[in-house]
Design a protein around this motif. Structure first.
Motif, PDB file in Angstrom:
ATOM      1  N   ILE A 134      42.998  -5.242  -5.873  1.00 42.74           N
ATOM      2  CA  ILE A 134      43.478  -4.175  -4.982  1.00 42.74           C
ATOM      3  C   ILE A 134      42.871  -2.814  -5.327  1.00 42.74           C
ATOM      4  O   ILE A 134      42.756  -1.958  -4.453  1.00 42.74           O
ATOM      5  CB  ILE A 134      45.019  -4.105  -4.933  1.00 42.74           C
ATOM      6  N   GLU A 135      42.450  -2.636  -6.591  1.00 38.75           N
ATOM      7  CA  GLU A 135      41.813  -1.364  -6.960  1.00 38.75           C
ATOM      8  C   GLU A 135      40.500  -1.170  -6.212  1.00 38.75           C
ATOM      9  O   GLU A 135      40.119  -0.047  -5.898  1.00 38.75           O
ATOM     10  CB  GLU A 135      41.572  -1.325  -8.476  1.00 38.75           C
ATOM     11  N   ALA A 136      39.814  -2.245  -5.916  1.00 36.50           N
ATOM     12  CA  ALA A 136      38.532  -2.148  -5.205  1.00 36.50           C
ATOM     13  C   ALA A 136      38.722  -1.848  -3.721  1.00 36.50           C
ATOM     14  O   ALA A 136      37.753  -1.539  -3.031  1.00 36.50           O
ATOM     15  CB  ALA A 136      37.751  -3.448  -5.374  1.00 36.50           C
ATOM     16  N   ILE A 137      39.977  -1.909  -3.257  1.00 37.41           N
ATOM     17  CA  ILE A 137      40.270  -1.653  -1.844  1.00 37.41           C
ATOM     18  C   ILE A 137      41.012  -0.332  -1.665  1.00 37.41           C
ATOM     19  O   ILE A 137      40.609   0.520  -0.879  1.00 37.41           O
ATOM     20  CB  ILE A 137      41.106  -2.806  -1.231  1.00 37.41           C
ATOM     21  N   PHE A 138      42.126  -0.139  -2.413  1.00 37.95           N
ATOM     22  CA  PHE A 138      42.925   1.057  -2.182  1.00 37.95           C
ATOM     23  C   PHE A 138      43.696   1.572  -3.398  1.00 37.95           C
ATOM     24  O   PHE A 138      44.094   2.725  -3.432  1.00 37.95           O
ATOM     25  CB  PHE A 138      43.943   0.809  -1.050  1.00 37.95           C
ATOM     26  N   PHE A 139      43.937   0.742  -4.396  1.00 39.02           N
ATOM     27  CA  PHE A 139      44.836   1.098  -5.495  1.00 39.02           C
ATOM     28  C   PHE A 139      44.198   2.165  -6.386  1.00 39.02           C
ATOM     29  O   PHE A 139      43.030   2.054  -6.743  1.00 39.02           O
ATOM     30  CB  PHE A 139      45.154  -0.159  -6.304  1.00 39.02           C
ATOM     31  N   PRO A 140      44.953   3.220  -6.764  1.00 37.14           N
ATOM     32  CA  PRO A 140      44.341   4.330  -7.515  1.00 37.14           C
ATOM     33  C   PRO A 140      44.154   4.095  -9.009  1.00 37.14           C
ATOM     34  O   PRO A 140      43.420   4.839  -9.659  1.00 37.14           O
ATOM     35  CB  PRO A 140      45.339   5.480  -7.288  1.00 37.14           C
ATOM     36  N   SER A 187      30.635   2.995 -13.331  1.00 37.47           N
ATOM     37  CA  SER A 187      31.255   4.238 -13.781  1.00 37.47           C
ATOM     38  C   SER A 187      32.729   4.307 -13.372  1.00 37.47           C
ATOM     39  O   SER A 187      33.211   3.479 -12.613  1.00 37.47           O
ATOM     40  CB  SER A 187      30.499   5.423 -13.165  1.00 37.47           C
ATOM     41  N   PRO A 188      33.437   5.329 -13.855  1.00 41.14           N
ATOM     42  CA  PRO A 188      34.835   5.494 -13.448  1.00 41.14           C
ATOM     43  C   PRO A 188      35.020   6.152 -12.081  1.00 41.14           C
ATOM     44  O   PRO A 188      36.130   6.458 -11.684  1.00 41.14           O
ATOM     45  CB  PRO A 188      35.411   6.387 -14.564  1.00 41.14           C
ATOM     46  N   ILE A 189      33.927   6.361 -11.341  1.00 43.63           N
ATOM     47  CA  ILE A 189      34.027   6.889  -9.982  1.00 43.63           C
ATOM     48  C   ILE A 189      34.874   5.912  -9.168  1.00 43.63           C
ATOM     49  O   ILE A 189      34.714   4.702  -9.311  1.00 43.63           O
ATOM     50  CB  ILE A 189      32.620   7.018  -9.347  1.00 43.63           C
ATOM     51  N   PRO A 190      35.769   6.419  -8.287  1.00 44.05           N
ATOM     52  CA  PRO A 190      36.615   5.499  -7.510  1.00 44.05           C
ATOM     53  C   PRO A 190      35.788   4.488  -6.707  1.00 44.05           C
ATOM     54  O   PRO A 190      35.113   4.834  -5.738  1.00 44.05           O
ATOM     55  CB  PRO A 190      37.417   6.425  -6.588  1.00 44.05           C
ATOM     56  N   TYR A 191      35.846   3.259  -7.131  1.00 47.44           N
ATOM     57  CA  TYR A 191      35.012   2.196  -6.565  1.00 47.44           C
ATOM     58  C   TYR A 191      35.340   1.927  -5.100  1.00 47.44           C
ATOM     59  O   TYR A 191      34.460   1.622  -4.313  1.00 47.44           O
ATOM     60  CB  TYR A 191      35.215   0.948  -7.424  1.00 47.44           C
ATOM     61  N   LYS A 192      36.618   2.061  -4.736  1.00 49.36           N
ATOM     62  CA  LYS A 192      37.054   1.745  -3.376  1.00 49.36           C
ATOM     63  C   LYS A 192      36.334   2.581  -2.328  1.00 49.36           C
ATOM     64  O   LYS A 192      36.029   2.104  -1.250  1.00 49.36           O
ATOM     65  CB  LYS A 192      38.570   1.913  -3.258  1.00 49.36           C
TER      66      LYS A 192
END
Length: 194
Positions: A30-36, A117-122
């Motif tokens: 879910i982190e790869a879609i929307f989870f922060p 990297s820690p850049i938001p993947y989503k």
């Protein structure tokens, strides 16, 4: 005020739960879609408490994250009009526009950077779909970069193991509040410069 010690203790306890690997996979997906919250929050303590499982945890995290990234890609490809409203409502339009510019400039290389990297993947999984990036290069780049990141995190955590878990626990309040202070200062600087 002691706040982070209890959170740390709870996280370490959850990392040894019998369903911890399933939760790790779910959070990665879910982190790869929307989870922060990134999966590292679970991967690190799990690898520290069970060093012999670190590689397996990195593999679970990678597979779930890539599958989530594929969903994000298809959301960007087929449902962007719906997502655009959410991006605007959450105040992420500027970040999204910046990511789109990076895609136009760097192409598939930006997927590798975002995956490692820690850049938001989503943001990048959805942008890849919006930009109609070739699907197989997207998946291959995501898999390589996510695995490189997660195996590094898992192995470093396993290497430290329980000896570092104890050291981190003793300093967790300083680490936690230090991180909050740095985040507030960074946000203030970003807002001022903007």
């Amino acid at each position: 005020m002691k706040l982070f010690g209890a959170i740390y203790d709870k996280t370490m306890a959850w990392s040894q739960h019998k369903f911890a690997a399933a939760w790790l996979s779910f959070v990665s997906f879910i982190e790869a879609i929307f989870f922060p919250i990134p999966p590292d929050v679970m991967l690190i303590p799990m690898s520290m408490s069970k060093p012999h499982m670190a590689t397996r945890y990195a593999i679970y995290t990678t597979i779930a994250s890539v599958l989530g990234g594929i969903i994000g890609y298809f959301i960007g490809l087929y449902a962007f009009d719906w997502v655009k409203g959410i991006i605007v409502d959450w105040g992420m339009q500027a970040n999204f526009d910046k990511a789109m510019n990076w895609f136009e400039t760097w192409g598939v290389a930006i997927v590798f950077l975002a995956g490692f990297s820690p850049i938001p993947y989503k943001v990048f999984t959805i942008c890849a779909g919006v930009m109609q990036m070739a699907f197989l290069p997207f998946v291959a780049t995501a898999a390589i970069s996510r695995f490189a990141r997660f195996i590094l995190v898992a192995k470093l955590s396993a290497w430290g193991g329980e000896k570092y878990a104890d050291k981190i626990r003793r300093s967790i309040e300083l680490i936690g509040w230090g991180t909050v202070v740095i985040a507030v200062i960074a946000y203030a600087i970003y807002t001022f410069v903007k």
